[in-house]
Design a protein around this motif. Structure first.
Motif, PDB file in Angstrom:
ATOM      1  N   PHE A  48       0.838  -1.085  -0.202  1.00 32.95           N
ATOM      2  CA  PHE A  48       0.076   0.076   0.015  1.00 32.95           C
ATOM      3  C   PHE A  48       0.978   1.353  -0.222  1.00 32.95           C
ATOM      4  CE2 PHE A  48      -3.629  -2.809   1.448  1.00 32.95           C
ATOM      5  CZ  PHE A  48      -4.413  -2.498   0.712  1.00 32.95           C
ATOM      6  N   PHE A  49       2.078   1.335   0.473  1.00 37.45           N
ATOM      7  CA  PHE A  49       2.833   2.342   0.849  1.00 37.45           C
ATOM      8  C   PHE A  49       3.385   2.598  -0.964  1.00 37.45           C
ATOM      9  CE2 PHE A  49       7.167   4.274   1.266  1.00 37.45           C
ATOM     10  CZ  PHE A  49       6.670   5.484   1.628  1.00 37.45           C
ATOM     11  N   ARG A  50       3.754   1.664  -1.327  1.00 35.93           N
ATOM     12  CA  ARG A  50       4.374   1.666  -2.675  1.00 35.93           C
ATOM     13  C   ARG A  50       3.343   2.465  -3.791  1.00 35.93           C
ATOM     14  NH1 ARG A  50       7.178  -2.950  -1.680  1.00 35.93           N
ATOM     15  NH2 ARG A  50       5.618  -4.334  -2.162  1.00 35.93           N
ATOM     16  N   LYS A  51       2.155   1.962  -3.569  1.00 35.43           N
ATOM     17  CA  LYS A  51       0.931   2.427  -4.305  1.00 35.43           C
ATOM     18  C   LYS A  51       0.734   3.889  -3.916  1.00 35.43           C
ATOM     19  CE  LYS A  51      -1.656  -2.007  -4.791  1.00 35.43           C
ATOM     20  NZ  LYS A  51      -2.838  -2.755  -4.675  1.00 35.43           N
ATOM     21  N   ALA A  52       0.862   4.230  -2.763  1.00 28.57           N
ATOM     22  CA  ALA A  52       0.691   5.720  -2.318  1.00 28.57           C
ATOM     23  C   ALA A  52       1.709   6.600  -3.120  1.00 28.57           C
ATOM     24  CB  ALA A  52       0.476   5.806  -0.719  1.00 28.57           C
ATOM     25  N   LYS A  53       2.887   6.090  -2.790  1.00 29.51           N
ATOM     26  CA  LYS A  53       3.933   7.061  -3.275  1.00 29.51           C
ATOM     27  C   LYS A  53       3.854   6.908  -4.898  1.00 29.51           C
ATOM     28  CE  LYS A  53       8.910   7.165  -2.406  1.00 29.51           C
ATOM     29  NZ  LYS A  53      10.059   6.462  -1.870  1.00 29.51           N
ATOM     30  N   ALA A  54       3.330   5.969  -5.668  1.00 29.07           N
ATOM     31  CA  ALA A  54       3.379   5.833  -6.881  1.00 29.07           C
ATOM     32  C   ALA A  54       2.406   7.124  -7.437  1.00 29.07           C
ATOM     33  CB  ALA A  54       2.793   4.417  -7.501  1.00 29.07           C
ATOM     34  N   ARG A  55       1.559   7.549  -6.761  1.00 30.22           N
ATOM     35  CA  ARG A  55       0.667   8.539  -7.123  1.00 30.22           C
ATOM     36  C   ARG A  55       1.183   9.814  -7.242  1.00 30.22           C
ATOM     37  NH1 ARG A  55      -0.983   4.158  -7.954  1.00 30.22           N
ATOM     38  NH2 ARG A  55      -3.294   3.596  -7.568  1.00 30.22           N
ATOM     39  N   LYS A  56       2.307  10.066  -6.634  1.00 30.26           N
ATOM     40  CA  LYS A  56       3.162  11.205  -6.720  1.00 30.26           C
ATOM     41  C   LYS A  56       2.294  12.494  -6.045  1.00 30.26           C
ATOM     42  CE  LYS A  56       6.214  10.006 -10.496  1.00 30.26           C
ATOM     43  NZ  LYS A  56       6.128   8.717 -10.375  1.00 30.26           N
ATOM     44  N   PRO A  57       1.996  12.096  -4.797  1.00 28.13           N
ATOM     45  CA  PRO A  57       1.211  13.398  -4.255  1.00 28.13           C
ATOM     46  C   PRO A  57       1.940  14.592  -4.032  1.00 28.13           C
ATOM     47  CG  PRO A  57       1.654  12.001  -2.491  1.00 28.13           C
ATOM     48  CD  PRO A  57       1.980  11.380  -3.952  1.00 28.13           C
ATOM     49  N   THR A  58       1.381  15.868  -4.179  1.00 25.52           N
ATOM     50  CA  THR A  58       2.169  17.143  -4.117  1.00 25.52           C
ATOM     51  C   THR A  58       1.560  18.012  -3.033  1.00 25.52           C
ATOM     52  OG1 THR A  58       0.339  18.116  -5.514  1.00 25.52           O
ATOM     53  CG2 THR A  58       2.296  17.353  -6.904  1.00 25.52           C
ATOM     54  N   ASN A  59       0.485  17.371  -2.238  1.00 25.73           N
ATOM     55  CA  ASN A  59       0.148  18.174  -1.131  1.00 25.73           C
ATOM     56  C   ASN A  59       1.229  17.987   0.106  1.00 25.73           C
ATOM     57  OD1 ASN A  59      -1.338  18.240   1.682  1.00 25.73           O
ATOM     58  ND2 ASN A  59      -3.205  18.518   0.683  1.00 25.73           N
ATOM     59  N   PRO A  60       1.580  19.214   0.644  1.00 24.08           N
ATOM     60  CA  PRO A  60       2.451  19.163   1.504  1.00 24.08           C
ATOM     61  C   PRO A  60       2.293  18.191   2.704  1.00 24.08           C
ATOM     62  CG  PRO A  60       2.047  21.499   1.103  1.00 24.08           C
ATOM     63  CD  PRO A  60       0.981  20.575   0.193  1.00 24.08           C
ATOM     64  N   GLU A  61       1.200  18.134   3.307  1.00 24.75           N
ATOM     65  CA  GLU A  61       0.857  17.342   4.459  1.00 24.75           C
ATOM     66  C   GLU A  61       0.845  15.834   3.939  1.00 24.75           C
ATOM     67  OE1 GLU A  61       0.209  17.314   7.654  1.00 24.75           O
ATOM     68  OE2 GLU A  61       0.688  19.451   7.460  1.00 24.75           O
ATOM     69  N   VAL A  62       0.527  15.396   2.681  1.00 30.80           N
ATOM     70  CA  VAL A  62       0.598  14.053   2.404  1.00 30.80           C
ATOM     71  C   VAL A  62       2.201  13.793   1.820  1.00 30.80           C
ATOM     72  CG1 VAL A  62       0.037  12.335   0.484  1.00 30.80           C
ATOM     73  CG2 VAL A  62      -1.622  14.449   1.498  1.00 30.80           C
TER      74      VAL A  62
END
Length: 85
Positions: free
Chosen positions: A55-69
């Motif tokens: 799940f961590f890899r999937k989250a990181k793959a989304r390349k979020p830009t929100n500073p909190e995320v």
């Protein structure tokens, strides 16, 4: 909210349902995957750690830009590299 109350099982069910239904944007999708990662890290067995890393890899793959995320990803990244699985 279920996770904040300590009901990880119900929180997991809600997040899984949201992921299945389709989350409209990449930021929200990353947050959902990070939440699932945290749930599985809290379970604490070998299979859960493997799922948490997935799940961590999937989250990181989304390349979020929100500073909190981004901050949350960096925090989890420090910890997740040390867990077995």
């Amino acid at each position: 909210m279920a996770m904040q109350k300590g009901d990880l099982k119900q929180g997991e069910n809600y997040i899984r349902a949201a992921i299945r239904a389709g989350i409209p944007d990449k930021e929200s999708e990353a947050v959902a995957f990070l939440s699932m990662c945290q749930i599985f890290m809290n379970k604490g067995d070998r299979n859960s750690y493997r799922a948490a890393k997935d799940f961590f890899r999937k989250a990181k793959a989304r390349k979020p830009t929100n500073p909190e995320v981004v901050k949350q990803i960096k925090e989890i990244e420090k910890y997740i590299s040390r867990i077995p699985g």
